[in-house]
Design a protein around this motif. Sequence first.
Motif, mmCIF file in Angstrom:
data_model
loop_
_atom_site.group_PDB
_atom_site.id
_atom_site.type_symbol
_atom_site.label_atom_id
_atom_site.label_comp_id
_atom_site.label_asym_id
_atom_site.label_seq_id
_atom_site.Cartn_x
_atom_site.Cartn_y
_atom_site.Cartn_z
ATOM 1 N N LEU A 91 49.723 -26.163 6.580
ATOM 2 C CA LEU A 91 50.549 -27.089 7.072
ATOM 3 C C LEU A 91 50.259 -28.482 6.824
ATOM 4 N N LEU A 92 49.094 -28.701 7.416
ATOM 5 C CA LEU A 92 48.742 -30.174 7.339
ATOM 6 C C LEU A 92 47.635 -30.639 5.946
ATOM 7 N N GLY A 93 47.769 -29.591 5.171
ATOM 8 C CA GLY A 93 46.986 -29.752 3.821
ATOM 9 C C GLY A 93 47.512 -31.179 3.080
ATOM 10 N N ASN A 124 50.932 -21.359 26.568
ATOM 11 C CA ASN A 124 52.109 -21.289 26.500
ATOM 12 C C ASN A 124 53.076 -20.587 25.846
ATOM 13 N N VAL A 125 52.496 -20.113 24.566
ATOM 14 C CA VAL A 125 53.485 -19.210 23.604
ATOM 15 C C VAL A 125 53.194 -17.873 24.180
ATOM 16 N N LEU A 126 54.670 -17.140 24.201
ATOM 17 C CA LEU A 126 54.771 -16.113 24.820
ATOM 18 C C LEU A 126 54.942 -14.874 23.836
ATOM 19 N N GLY A 127 55.529 -15.094 22.945
ATOM 20 C CA GLY A 127 55.691 -14.121 21.742
ATOM 21 C C GLY A 127 55.859 -15.251 20.498
ATOM 22 N N GLN A 128 55.875 -14.635 19.266
ATOM 23 C CA GLN A 128 56.067 -15.357 18.048
ATOM 24 C C GLN A 128 56.310 -14.358 17.115
ATOM 25 N N TYR A 129 57.347 -14.619 16.131
ATOM 26 C CA TYR A 129 57.669 -14.126 15.185
ATOM 27 C C TYR A 129 57.376 -15.042 13.986
ATOM 28 N N ASP A 130 56.342 -14.698 13.271
ATOM 29 C CA ASP A 130 55.815 -15.714 12.062
ATOM 30 C C ASP A 130 56.002 -15.137 10.710
ATOM 31 N N PRO A 131 57.007 -15.725 9.902
ATOM 32 C CA PRO A 131 57.000 -15.234 8.610
ATOM 33 C C PRO A 131 55.868 -15.789 7.823
ATOM 34 N N LEU A 132 54.902 -16.562 8.436
ATOM 35 C CA LEU A 132 53.816 -16.937 7.738
ATOM 36 C C LEU A 132 54.122 -18.146 6.741
ATOM 37 N N LEU A 133 54.620 -19.270 7.023
ATOM 38 C CA LEU A 133 55.073 -20.158 6.268
ATOM 39 C C LEU A 133 53.569 -20.596 5.531
ATOM 40 N N LEU A 134 53.878 -21.038 4.257
ATOM 41 C CA LEU A 134 52.774 -21.612 3.482
ATOM 42 C C LEU A 134 51.772 -20.826 3.316
ATOM 43 N N GLY A 135 51.915 -19.327 3.359
ATOM 44 C CA GLY A 135 51.131 -18.234 2.989
ATOM 45 C C GLY A 135 51.686 -17.275 2.373
ATOM 46 N N ASP A 136 50.962 -16.467 1.781
ATOM 47 C CA ASP A 136 51.194 -15.356 0.796
ATOM 48 C C ASP A 136 51.198 -13.949 1.587
ATOM 49 N N ASP A 137 51.062 -13.904 2.686
ATOM 50 C CA ASP A 137 51.123 -12.716 3.353
ATOM 51 C C ASP A 137 52.527 -12.220 3.865
#
Length: 314
Positions: A91-93, A124-137
Motif C-alpha cells: 500500500l505504501l509502495g 484491536n482487530v477482531l475479524g477481517q475479510y481481506d480481498p488482498l488489495l494490491l496483491g495477486d492472491d
Amino acid sequence: MSLFRAACAVADAEGDGAIDWSAVGNAARSATDSGELSLSTAERQGYADDVADARDGIRAAAGVDFDLPDTVQVQTRHHWIDANVDTFQRLLGPLEAQVSATPSLARTANTGSMAVTLGFLARNVLGQYDPLLLGDDDHELYFVHPNIEAVADALEVDRDRFRRWIAFHEVAHAAEFGSAPWLADHLESQMEAAVSDLASGSLDRDALGELNVTMTAVEGYAELVMDRAFDDEYADLRAKLDARRQEAGPVSRLVRRLLGFGMKRRQYERGKAFFDAIADERGVAGAAAVWEHPENLPTDDELDAPEAWLARVD
C-alpha cells in the motif's frame, strides 16, 4: 512481549528505503502479546458453523451468491501482524518509491511509527475479510481469537454469541466483494491514487473523498445485510463495544483518531442509513444493485439523499 526487544528492532532499522519492513514486523511482534490459540474441538467447530450459517443467512437475506475462502483462519495477534506487513508495504509502495535515500534517523522514525500502528491494530482487530488489495492472491477470511475472547470478557457478553456476531459482519464483506468482482480493483486504484498524491507532496481531497465514499458504501451494505441476516439481537453488543471504545485511555484514543477509527464509525452509520432507505424502497436484494458496476456506487451527495440514487439507478 518485550518493549526492550521492540525498541532494539526499531533502532536496528537498516536499508536504503524509507521503512525497514522486516524491523516493523519484528518490533510489532515484540511489543505485542501473541495471545493463546489453544482451541477446543467445540471452539473450532463454532467458528466453522458461524461462518457457514452467516454465508447461508446472508445469501438468503441479500439475494446474492458468493463464495468464501476454502480455509477460514483463526489467528493469534502475531499471525495477524505477519499477514498484514506485506499488505501495508504494498500500500505504501508509491510513497517509498518517491524517496531515493532516507536518512537513518528518519528511517528509524518511520519504522517505529509503522510498528506502533501494526501492534495497535493487532491488539484491536477482531475479524477481517481481506480481498488482498494490491496483491495477486485470493481472498482471505480470518479471526483474531485472543482479541475476540478478551473483548467478549471485557464486555461481559457470551463469547459464542459475540464470535457469531463478528463472523456475520466479516462474511457480509465477503458477500459484497463476491457480488462485485470489480470492487477490489476499484478500491486498489483509489488507494493508489490517494497514496501517490501524498508521495508527491500534495493532498488530493477529491481522491480521498472518492475513497471515503466507496468505503462508506462497503461498510454500510455490510451493516445492512448483517442486520437482516443475523439470527439474534445485537444492539446491546454494538452499544457495549462503542462504550468501551469511548472509555479507552488517552493514548488509545489518540491512536484511534490518527488511524481514522472515528471516520470508520461514521462510515458505518452513514452507509447503513443510506442502504436502509434503499432497502425500504426496493428490498435488500434491490440494494445489491449498487454492486452491478462502479457507476452504480452512490455519490457523496447521494449518500445523504438516497432518493436521488433511486431516481438515477433503475
